[in-house]
Design a protein around this motif. Structure first.
Motif, PDB file in Angstrom:
ATOM      1  N   ILE A 137       0.848  -1.209   0.000  1.00  0.00           N
ATOM      2  CA  ILE A 137       0.000   0.000   0.000  1.00  0.00           C
ATOM      3  C   ILE A 137       0.877   1.250   0.000  1.00  0.00           C
ATOM      4  N   ARG A 138       1.884   1.255   0.868  1.00  0.00           N
ATOM      5  CA  ARG A 138       2.733   2.446   0.984  1.00  0.00           C
ATOM      6  C   ARG A 138       3.596   2.670  -0.257  1.00  0.00           C
ATOM      7  N   PHE A 152      -6.227   5.531  14.226  1.00  0.00           N
ATOM      8  CA  PHE A 152      -6.328   4.143  14.699  1.00  0.00           C
ATOM      9  C   PHE A 152      -5.024   3.374  14.568  1.00  0.00           C
ATOM     10  N   ARG A 163      -9.254   8.323   2.702  1.00  0.00           N
ATOM     11  CA  ARG A 163      -8.660   6.990   2.843  1.00  0.00           C
ATOM     12  C   ARG A 163      -9.219   6.079   1.737  1.00  0.00           C
ATOM     13  N   ARG A 164      -8.639   4.882   1.621  1.00  0.00           N
ATOM     14  CA  ARG A 164      -9.155   3.896   0.676  1.00  0.00           C
ATOM     15  C   ARG A 164      -9.124   4.380  -0.774  1.00  0.00           C
ATOM     16  N   VAL A 165      -8.084   5.177  -1.117  1.00  0.00           N
ATOM     17  CA  VAL A 165      -7.885   5.565  -2.517  1.00  0.00           C
ATOM     18  C   VAL A 165      -6.489   5.098  -2.923  1.00  0.00           C
ATOM     19  N   TYR A 190      -5.713  -3.058  -5.430  1.00  0.00           N
ATOM     20  CA  TYR A 190      -5.445  -2.212  -4.257  1.00  0.00           C
ATOM     21  C   TYR A 190      -6.511  -2.461  -3.185  1.00  0.00           C
ATOM     22  N   LEU A 194      -5.780  -3.734   0.556  1.00  0.00           N
ATOM     23  CA  LEU A 194      -6.196  -2.884   1.670  1.00  0.00           C
ATOM     24  C   LEU A 194      -7.136  -3.642   2.607  1.00  0.00           C
ATOM     25  N   THR A 250       5.872   7.238   9.749  1.00  0.00           N
ATOM     26  CA  THR A 250       4.806   6.741   8.863  1.00  0.00           C
ATOM     27  C   THR A 250       3.469   7.399   9.160  1.00  0.00           C
ATOM     28  N   MET A 300      -4.655  -7.905  10.009  1.00  0.00           N
ATOM     29  CA  MET A 300      -3.960  -7.325  11.172  1.00  0.00           C
ATOM     30  C   MET A 300      -4.830  -7.391  12.440  1.00  0.00           C
ATOM     31  N   VAL A 345       7.934   3.476   6.776  1.00  0.00           N
ATOM     32  CA  VAL A 345       7.672   2.025   6.754  1.00  0.00           C
ATOM     33  C   VAL A 345       8.982   1.247   6.667  1.00  0.00           C
ATOM     34  N   ALA A 364      -3.279  -9.306  15.531  1.00  0.00           N
ATOM     35  CA  ALA A 364      -3.382  -8.746  16.888  1.00  0.00           C
ATOM     36  C   ALA A 364      -4.053  -9.723  17.858  1.00  0.00           C
ATOM     37  N   MET A 404      -3.557   1.207  17.468  1.00  0.00           N
ATOM     38  CA  MET A 404      -3.410  -0.233  17.238  1.00  0.00           C
ATOM     39  C   MET A 404      -1.976  -0.656  16.963  1.00  0.00           C
TER      40      MET A 404
HETATM   41  C1  HEM Z   1       2.846  -2.328  10.554  1.00  0.00           C
HETATM   42  C2  HEM Z   1       2.706  -1.317   9.822  1.00  0.00           C
HETATM   43  C3  HEM Z   1       1.429  -0.802   9.182  1.00  0.00           C
HETATM   44  C4  HEM Z   1       1.351   0.053   8.123  1.00  0.00           C
HETATM   45  C5  HEM Z   1       2.488   0.667   7.383  1.00  0.00           C
HETATM   46  C6  HEM Z   1      -0.056   0.261   7.844  1.00  0.00           C
HETATM   47  C7  HEM Z   1      -0.524   1.096   6.824  1.00  0.00           C
HETATM   48  C8  HEM Z   1      -1.858   1.270   6.514  1.00  0.00           C
HETATM   49  C9  HEM Z   1      -2.372   2.195   5.516  1.00  0.00           C
HETATM   50  C10 HEM Z   1      -1.535   3.111   4.688  1.00  0.00           C
HETATM   51  C11 HEM Z   1      -3.723   2.073   5.502  1.00  0.00           C
HETATM   52  C12 HEM Z   1      -4.735   2.896   4.712  1.00  0.00           C
HETATM   53  C13 HEM Z   1      -4.922   2.483   3.366  1.00  0.00           C
HETATM   54  C14 HEM Z   1      -6.108   3.223   2.719  1.00  0.00           C
HETATM   55  O1  HEM Z   1      -7.021   3.714   3.388  1.00  0.00           O
HETATM   56  O2  HEM Z   1      -6.132   3.247   1.505  1.00  0.00           O
HETATM   57  C15 HEM Z   1      -4.058   1.064   6.464  1.00  0.00           C
HETATM   58  C16 HEM Z   1      -5.338   0.666   6.721  1.00  0.00           C
HETATM   59  C17 HEM Z   1      -5.671  -0.108   7.801  1.00  0.00           C
HETATM   60  N1  HEM Z   1      -4.794  -0.656   8.724  1.00  0.00           N
HETATM   61 FE1  HEM Z   1      -2.809  -0.553   8.715  1.00  0.00          FE
HETATM   62  N2  HEM Z   1      -0.813  -0.450   8.727  1.00  0.00           N
HETATM   63  C18 HEM Z   1       0.060  -1.110   9.576  1.00  0.00           C
HETATM   64  C19 HEM Z   1      -0.272  -1.893  10.635  1.00  0.00           C
HETATM   65  C20 HEM Z   1      -1.555  -2.128  11.026  1.00  0.00           C
HETATM   66  C21 HEM Z   1      -1.916  -2.870  12.216  1.00  0.00           C
HETATM   67  C22 HEM Z   1      -0.949  -3.513  13.198  1.00  0.00           C
HETATM   68  C23 HEM Z   1      -3.276  -2.868  12.265  1.00  0.00           C
HETATM   69  C24 HEM Z   1      -4.209  -3.486  13.284  1.00  0.00           C
HETATM   70  C25 HEM Z   1      -3.904  -4.129  14.330  1.00  0.00           C
HETATM   71  C26 HEM Z   1      -3.767  -2.166  11.084  1.00  0.00           C
HETATM   72  C27 HEM Z   1      -5.086  -1.991  10.762  1.00  0.00           C
HETATM   73  C28 HEM Z   1      -5.549  -1.323   9.663  1.00  0.00           C
HETATM   74  C29 HEM Z   1      -6.960  -1.200   9.311  1.00  0.00           C
HETATM   75  C30 HEM Z   1      -8.120  -1.774  10.063  1.00  0.00           C
HETATM   76  C31 HEM Z   1      -7.027  -0.443   8.141  1.00  0.00           C
HETATM   77  C32 HEM Z   1      -8.283  -0.017   7.385  1.00  0.00           C
HETATM   78  C33 HEM Z   1      -8.493  -0.939   6.232  1.00  0.00           C
HETATM   79  C34 HEM Z   1      -9.722  -0.475   5.477  1.00  0.00           C
HETATM   80  O3  HEM Z   1      -9.859   0.708   5.195  1.00  0.00           O
HETATM   81  O4  HEM Z   1     -10.556  -1.310   5.157  1.00  0.00           O
HETATM   82  N3  HEM Z   1      -2.699  -1.709  10.362  1.00  0.00           N
HETATM   83  N4  HEM Z   1      -2.908   0.590   7.083  1.00  0.00           N
END
Ligand code: HEM
Ligand SMILES: [Cu+2]
Length: 637
Positions: free
Chosen positions: A69-70, A407, A468-470, A86, A90, A454, A97, A490, A102, A411
């Motif tokens: 994603i990044r 979040f 978000r989500r784009v 994508y 996502l 990050t 996660m 990252v 978790a 998280m």
């Molecule tokens: C370890 C490094 C992590 C990175 C770099 C990362 C990065 C991201 C990014 C960039 C998004 C947004 C993407 C978008 O909206 O288009 C995202 C969404 C999300 N991340 Fe992470 N994340 C990480 C870890 C985690 C962890 C540990 C959790 C939960 C325990 C988590 C839970 C989520 C959730 C729930 C979303 C929303 C997904 C959705 O919109 O359906 N992430 N993450």
């Protein structure tokens, strides 16, 4: 049809193996193997290790998805990962996660530590506990099979209807989400029942509720949250399954259903879910900070009160995820006030941790480093939580990167960093080996610096209007710069995570020579060998105070046993939980691929085995007193 044949053959082969219709020597080799030992174990310590390893594997998978994603978002107009691909990455990142990384990492630590902390020989329901793990595992595998069979779910981790209905998501992806999470969820519910009953019923004599360690308290409250929150998701997934597989219309507005009901069901589960993943991290903080400050936890009673209050209030705030749905100013205000109220008990916890450190003999071993990193990071996540709780302001923040930043601060900055502290702290107890301190610092510093690099800029991405989500965004210099910084961050988290993995591998190359009490701990788990024998305590302890082990060390008096040395009864290992979960997996795969016979066959097999088990009497096995003395001598050395 093909799949049905394959599965039938697999089942026949499995039955042949299990009934010994194969050569004995091979069978003995299988039965003496470590793999078979873990497939059939009902030992809470081994089930904890299974959860922890599965959680680590899924954390790496979720991390790779985040990396992808990044990489895509490093520049506007990038075509590395676009469109539905994508959306799939996502969706799987968020879902993996939370549900597959978790939660099992948390269950791993709970399984190993909690029975030891309360002075118990075992959990209340060893069979159910094993079944809970294998259902979680097979549910997670089923969900990830989607990558290879038809495409992964792509409607976001929240899978809002009507996007997640057949009309807009015709592929099988969302079916994998529905059935994979349903199977995992049933496993999670079983674990919650097991933990709640274990903590209420299996405490050593004298271990009153207000003498229980904080990690055990947070486990109890987390289990209660699971018992009340998971059913909302179970019902929601069941209704969504009927809409997608059997043409029902629970969530189809045009057919008299309501897509808003899905949001209510999802968030009645979803918000308590975020407390389910953060509470145990709070418990870890209390253990680690008091141990490495060499001070009793400040304000123990208020800590217990705060945990219970957060758990209770956690059920009254779910609409803060739906301020923009149009439920009206009255309900938005009520849920806003309830949400902001949670900041009070959370604040109590933060100040009690700081007062525990105040005047303490601080020892910055790796667990304490992560604990010190946790506090300011989580507080930042909490602060933005109060900001997004304000309905008028949230009309701006909703669905932007400000929310994504918020979040992840709670998280990753909370749960994941808390879990890292717990891993370094209890690794000697789980595996009899300590993780390396030098590599621990190579894990901590790149990870925490990378983390803030990050996610801190993402607050401003959201304030500058990036949704978000784009998979791409406007070519505006500030958005570009902030996204580059975010992606560079990252790299830091990746280096940290790789150092952690290397540390784990290195620890298994060393001798298992960790002492029973490597950190001069305060709680009972440090009073027995590392790792503990199958029966945990030779004689169950008698508890007379909070931090009994610490007190016994200060007074030089051994902890008194609460029973005479005697024969110990332990439950037998069994392959039935594995078999029942395999049957559920087959059933789920059947329904997803519209092989309804296979779906039904799997369910029938599941219930047949369940009935066999319920009529079977497990004689268990006995450990004689004289077999115990050897281990004791070792622990004292
Ligand atoms: C370890 C490094 C992590 C990175 C770099 C990362 C990065 C991201 C990014 C960039 C998004 C947004 C993407 C978008 O909206 O288009 C995202 C969404 C999300 N991340 Fe992470 N994340 C990480 C870890 C985690 C962890 C540990 C959790 C939960 C325990 C988590 C839970 C989520 C959730 C729930 C979303 C929303 C997904 C959705 O919109 O359906 N992430 N993450
Ligand atoms: Cu919430």
């Amino acid at each position: 049809m093909g799949t049905l044949i394959i599965v039938t053959v697999a089942l026949l082969f499995l039955t042949a193996i299990l009934t010994g219709g194969y050569n004995q020597r091979f069978l003995d080799q299988v039965k003496n193997s470590v793999v078979w030992d873990y497939i059939t174990t009902v030992d809470h310590k081994k089930i904890g290790i299974l959860y922890f390893i599965s959680g680590l594997v899924f954390f790496v998978i979720g991390g790779i998805e985040a990396l992808l994603i990044r990489i895509q978002l490093v520049a506007p107009g990038n075509d590395f990962l676009i469109g539905d691909a994508y959306n799939q990455v996502l969706t799987m990142h968020g879902t993996t996660m939370i549900f597959l990384a978790a939660m099992p990492l948390i269950f791993g630590l709970m399984n190993v530590v909690v029975p030891l902390q309360i002075g118990a020989r075992d959990v209340a329901f060893p069979f159910l506990n094993a079944l809970g793990y294998w259902l979680f595992s097979f549910g997670g595998i089923l969900l990830n099979l989607s990558w290879f069979f038809g495409g992964a779910p792509d409607a976001g981790w929240t899978s809002y209807t009507s996007l997640a209905l057949n009309e807009f998501s015709p592929g099988p992806g969302v079916d994998y989400y529905v059935l994979g999470l349903q199977i995992t969820g049933i496993g999670t519910l079983m674990s919650a029942v097991n933990f709640a009953v274990t903590i209420i019923n299996m405490r050593a004599p004298g271990m009153t509720f207000l003498r229980m360690p904080m990690f055990t308290w947070t486990t109890l409250v987390t289990s209660a949250l699971l018992l009340f929150a998971m059913p909302a998701l179970t019902v929601g997934l069941l209704l969504l399954m009927f809409d997608r597989l059997f043409g029902a219309n629970f969530f189809d507005h045009a057919m008299g259903g309501s897509h808003v009901i899905w949001q209510h069901l999802f968030w009645i589960f979803g918000h308590p879910e975020v407390y389910i993943v953060i509470m145990p991290a709070f418990g870890i903080m209390s253990e680690v900070i008091s141990t490495f400050s060499k001070k009793r936890l400040f304000g123990y009673n208020s800590m217990v009160f705060a945990v219970a209050l957060i758990g209770f209030l956690g059920f009254m705030v779910w609409v803060h995820h739906m301020y923009t749905v149009g439920l009206g100013p009255v309900s938005n205000s009520v849920f806003a006030i309830a949400t902001m109220t949670i900041a009070v008990p959370t604040g109590i916890k933060v100040f009690n941790w700081l007062f525990t450190m105040w005047g303490g003999e601080l020892d910055f071993k790796t667990p304490m480093l992560f604990a010190v990193g946790f506090i300011p990071t989580f507080v930042m996540g909490g602060m933005t939580g109060v900001m997004v709780a304000l309905p008028p302001a949230d009309f701006q923040y909703q669905d932007t990167y400000f929310v994504v930043a918020h979040f992840h601060y709670t998280m990753v900055g909370g749960t994941v960093i808390g879990l890292f502290a717990g891993a370094y702290y209890w690794w000697p107890k789980m595996f009899g080996r300590k993780l390396d301190e030098r590599l621990g610092k190579w894990h901590f510093w790149p990870f925490i610096i990378g983390f803030h690099l990050t996610f801190f800029p993402q607050h401003f991405l959201g304030l500058f209007g990036m949704p978000r989500r784009v998979f791409t965004y406007n070519d505006v210099p500030i958005l570009q710069t902030l996204n580059i910084i975010s992606t560079i961050g990252v790299i830091g988290m990746t280096i940290g995570t790789l150092a952690f993995m290397y540390n784990i591998i290195q620890s298994f190359r060393r001798k298992a020579d960790a002492p029973a009490d490597p950190w001069n701990g305060r709680t009972l788990e440090w009073a027995i060998p590392s790792p503990p024998p199958a029966y945990n305590f030779k004689q169950l302890p008698l508890i007379r105070a909070y931090d009994q082990f610490w007190i016994s060390k200060q007074t030089g008096k051994e902890i008194e046993p609460s029973e005479p040395l005697g024969e110990i009864h332990m439950p037998s290992p069994t392959y039935l939980p594995f078999l029942m979960s395999l049957a559920m997996f087959i059933s789920g795969f059947g329904f997803i691929t519209r092989g309804y016979e296979m779906g039904a066959l799997g369910l029938i097999l599941f219930f047949i085995v369940m009935f066999i088990r319920s009529y079977e009497h497990d004689p268990g096995y006995h450990i004689q007193p004289d077999e115990l003395t050897g281990v004791e001598k070792e622990a004292k050395a």
